[in-house]
Enzyme design. Structure first.
Site, mmCIF file in Angstrom:
data_model
loop_
_atom_site.group_PDB
_atom_site.id
_atom_site.type_symbol
_atom_site.label_atom_id
_atom_site.label_comp_id
_atom_site.label_asym_id
_atom_site.label_seq_id
_atom_site.Cartn_x
_atom_site.Cartn_y
_atom_site.Cartn_z
ATOM 1 N N LEU A 88 0.827 -1.213 0.000
ATOM 2 C CA LEU A 88 0.000 0.000 0.000
ATOM 3 C C LEU A 88 0.859 1.259 0.000
ATOM 4 O O LEU A 88 0.547 2.241 0.668
ATOM 5 C CB LEU A 88 -0.946 0.014 1.207
ATOM 6 C CG LEU A 88 -1.976 -1.120 1.271
ATOM 7 C CD1 LEU A 88 -2.803 -1.021 2.546
ATOM 8 C CD2 LEU A 88 -2.875 -1.121 0.050
ATOM 9 N N CYS A 89 1.950 1.232 -0.748
ATOM 10 C CA CYS A 89 2.820 2.411 -0.830
ATOM 11 C C CYS A 89 3.216 2.693 -2.283
ATOM 12 O O CYS A 89 4.359 3.068 -2.565
ATOM 13 C CB CYS A 89 4.054 2.238 0.047
ATOM 14 S SG CYS A 89 4.912 0.664 -0.127
#
Length: 290
Positions: A88-89
């Protein structure tokens, strides 16, 4: 066509997701601020240490340090890939891994043996999926990591380099330039790179008396410089990860907001169409009775 109830359910689901991404964005913002403060605090120390080494290198002459060994032919290279333990980056992990694959192919095209070391669960999973054998792996390199973890890594590679088991050590990670700019880069930490031009220019200044002699100081400074480099890289990686996650979560929050607007517009359209249909049926029924 979806019913109003289905659309309403979808709106509720997206709204709840937006709350989560917004919270994650705020958490990443706070963590990024804390991590960037650490990076900015470490940069002057690392720069001054390297500056001292460069100024002393010309005064000490040739010293007997295994960390300055430059083999005539590079036979084996160690690459340490540092990624995050979580996703999630955005492209934070994939960009680093893409550069790792490029460097592996580049070294192998020159006939050099490459051994891979991975720090971060995402890198470990990737190399396992790609069926690339890892020499070592680490999962303790995160935003809580500091000098202890960095020194353990540095000592491992310094020992292998001093024993001539490897000829070059590269670290591929995300370099922090500023809050708006972070890029994956490959940094050669061993053999230690000393700027000879800086060393020559420092000799033109006023004469300085060293105690103990420059050679002794330099021999003791070299391991410190290498360990400081590892600390700096780990801190920059943590800061870049949080910034990348903040940007990714902000994009997800904005996208969720746009989706809610579209779904609300669609819900109103379907609801209005249903009301119009009911009115038409009532009017038609009344005309039929009359």
């Amino acid at each position: 066509m979806a019913t109003p109830r289905e659309i309403k359910k979808r709106i509720t689901s997206v709204t709840n997701t937006r709350k989560i991404t917004r919270t994650m964005e705020m958490v990443s913002t706070a963590k990024a601020k804390k991590a960037t403060n650490k990076v900015n605090a470490a940069k002057p120390y690392a720069a001054l240490t390297m500056e001292l080494v460069e100024s002393l290198s010309g005064l000490a002459g040739v010293i007997q340090s295994p960390y300055l060994r430059r083999p005539d032919k590079i036979r084996k290279v160690a690459i340490l890939a540092i990624t995050a333990n979580r996703g999630l980056c955005g492209g934070f992990n994939s960009n680093v891994l893409k550069l790792v694959r490029s460097r592996i192919e580049e070294w192998k095209s020159k006939g050099v043996e490459v051994e891979i070391h991975a720090a971060g669960k995402k890198a470990i999973s990737y190399f396992k999926f790609a069926k690339i054998t890892l020499k070592s792996s680490y999962t303790n390199i995160d935003d809580k990591a500091g000098s202890h973890e960095a020194n353990a890594l540095a000592n491992y590679f310094m020992s292998a380099f001093a024993k001539e088991e490897i000829d070059t050590v590269e670290i591929i990670s995300t370099h922090y330039y500023s809050a708006a700019s972070q890029r994956p880069e490959s940094i050669t930490v061993l053999p230690l790179q000393v700027n000879e031009n800086q060393a020559k220019s420092s000799n033109a200044g006023p004469e300085i008396i060293y105690e103990p002699d420059p050679k002794t100081i330099l021999e003791n400074l070299l391991p410190l410089v290498i360990r400081t480099t590892f600390v700096k890289i780990i801190l920059e990686t943590a800061a870049s990860e949080h910034i990348a996650r903040r940007i990714a979560m902000k994009s997800a929050t904005d996208a969720a907001g746009d989706m809610i607007k579209l779904l609300t517009r669609g819900y109103n359209r379907v609801r209005q169409a249903k009301i119009t249909q009911e009115i038409s049926e009532i009017v038609g029924g009344a005309e039929a009775i009359s």
